[in-house]
Structures are given as structure tokens and as C-alpha cells.
Write an enzyme that holds these catalytic residues in place. Structure first.
Site, short mmCIF file in Angstrom:
data_model
loop_
_atom_site.label_atom_id
_atom_site.label_comp_id
_atom_site.label_asym_id
_atom_site.label_seq_id
_atom_site.Cartn_x
_atom_site.Cartn_y
_atom_site.Cartn_z
N ILE A 1 39.73 -54.65 46.06
CA ILE A 1 40.56 -54.92 47.22
C ILE A 1 42.00 -55.01 46.73
CG2 ILE A 1 38.84 -55.97 48.74
CD1 ILE A 1 39.72 -58.71 47.76
N SER A 2 42.94 -54.70 47.60
CA SER A 2 44.34 -54.65 47.18
C SER A 2 44.98 -56.02 47.07
CB SER A 2 45.15 -53.78 48.14
OG SER A 2 44.64 -52.46 48.12
#
Length: 195
Positions: free
Chosen positions: A8-9
Site C-alpha cells: 500500500i502507498s
């Protein structure tokens, strides 16, 4: 052993959709980082490569190609390293595996190349839109942006993760704490390092 790689960013993003097909016998590797960071430079990416080199991992599941990266060359390099090690990579969203028996799957390579290129284009488009939005906001005089050189203090960071601290102090493992508190393993590791 089987593994699942999740990326996930940002820490406030939810990674649950990437765990829909998760099986209890899979070892989880969860990175919180931009897709532009090369796989081999990510904390959990390095750990996964290390486990592969030791022969501990022979099957890796990933939700989508863009979880491996947003740079086509890096994605192909990562897949090539894993293929040479005899590791099968499954892309859940495509229902494809990189190996058939003990041979590379040519259809997998073709489709992941196309999907990787799309992921790279999506990132470039997003950055272009961001630049346009910033330029418009600056022209209107409403752009603030992050104050140059500003950082979060240790106390400010830890105050956001009191539930993580509570679980760690109770003796909970890093991975279980990450799942219980719905944060990334990297965040839990950073909290543990700071407390």
C-alpha cells in the site's frame, strides 16, 4: 512455503482487499511505500528476496501486478529474479501463474508486461494531474503544501499508534499486531523501534 506480498502507498490506506484470497499458511510481507520504489529496495521486498534465496519460499501470491511496482523494468526484473529461483508467482486479479510445472509460462510474461505498462502509465497520469492541480492552486494563491524541512516528532508519531504500543507491550507479535490494529507491518516495526 507460500507467501503473499502486499503493498500500500500510505499507512492510512486499507490493505484488506489485497488479503481477500489470503490463506492461513501464507507468510505475509507487507510494504507501505510508493510503487515507484524498486522492489529490491523495499523493506519487505528485500526480506522476501532473502527468504527466496534461502529456499524458504517457492510460491508468492500478489493481488495485482501494480503491487510489485509502477515501473515496468523493475516489475520484469523482479519477476525474472523469482523465475530464475524457481518461484511461482500468482497474480490473483488475473488468475495467472508464472510457471507451469517447472517451466516459465509465456502467457504470464506477455500479460504482466502489458499490465505493468498500464500501471506505469497510470502513475505518470496521476503525477501529471497532481502537477496541474498544484499549478492551478498556486495561480489562485491557495496552495499551501508541506512546510519545507518539516518532520513529525517521535512523540507526535507514537501518539497516532497508541493501540499498536498497547499490543506490543502485551507481548503480541509484530504481524498479529499489524492485523489487529489494521496497520502495516512496517508501521508496527517503526513503532517498536521508537518505543
Amino acid at each position: 512455503m507460500k507467501a503473499r506480498y502486499v503493498r500500500i502507498s500510505t499507512a492510512n490506506q486499507n490493505h484488506e482487499r489485497q488479503l481477500i484470497n489470503n490463506h492461513p499458511n501464507e507468510k505475509l510481507y507487507i510494504d507501505v511505500c510508493s510503487g515507484s520504489i524498486p522492489f529490491s529496495k523495499r523493506e519487505q521486498g528485500k526480506e522476501l528476496f532473502y527468504s527466496v534465496a534461502l529456499g524458504e519460499i517457492n510460491y508468492i501470491s500478489v493481488h495485482a501486478v501494480d503491487r510489485l511496482g509502477r515501473n515496468l523494468l523493475d516489475i520484469l526484473t523482479t519477476l525474472q529474479i523469482l523465475d530464475k529461483a524457481g518461484v511461482t508467482v500468482k497474480i490473483d486479479s488475473l488468475g495467472l501463474e508464472s510457471r507451469i510445472g517447472d517451466k516459465s509460462n509465456p502467457a504470464f510474461k506477455l500479460i504482466t508486461t502489458v499490465m505493468g505498462q498500464i500501471g506505469e502509465m497510470e502513475r505518470e497520469t496521476m503525477l501529471e494531474r497532481q502537477r496541474e492541480g498544484i499549478a492551478i492552486a498556486k495561480a489562485k494563491g491557495t496552495y499551501k503544501g508541506r512546510v519545507r524541512g518539516s518532520t513529525q516528532t517521535k512523540k507526535e508519531f507514537l501518539s497516532q499508534y497508541t493501540n499498536v504500543i498497547k499490543e506490543l507491550n502485551a507481548g503480541m507479535s509484530l504481524r498479529k499486531t499489524a492485523k489487529l490494529c489494521d496497520v502495516s507491518l512496517g508501521t508496527v516495526q517503526k513503532v517498536k523501534k521508537l518505543i
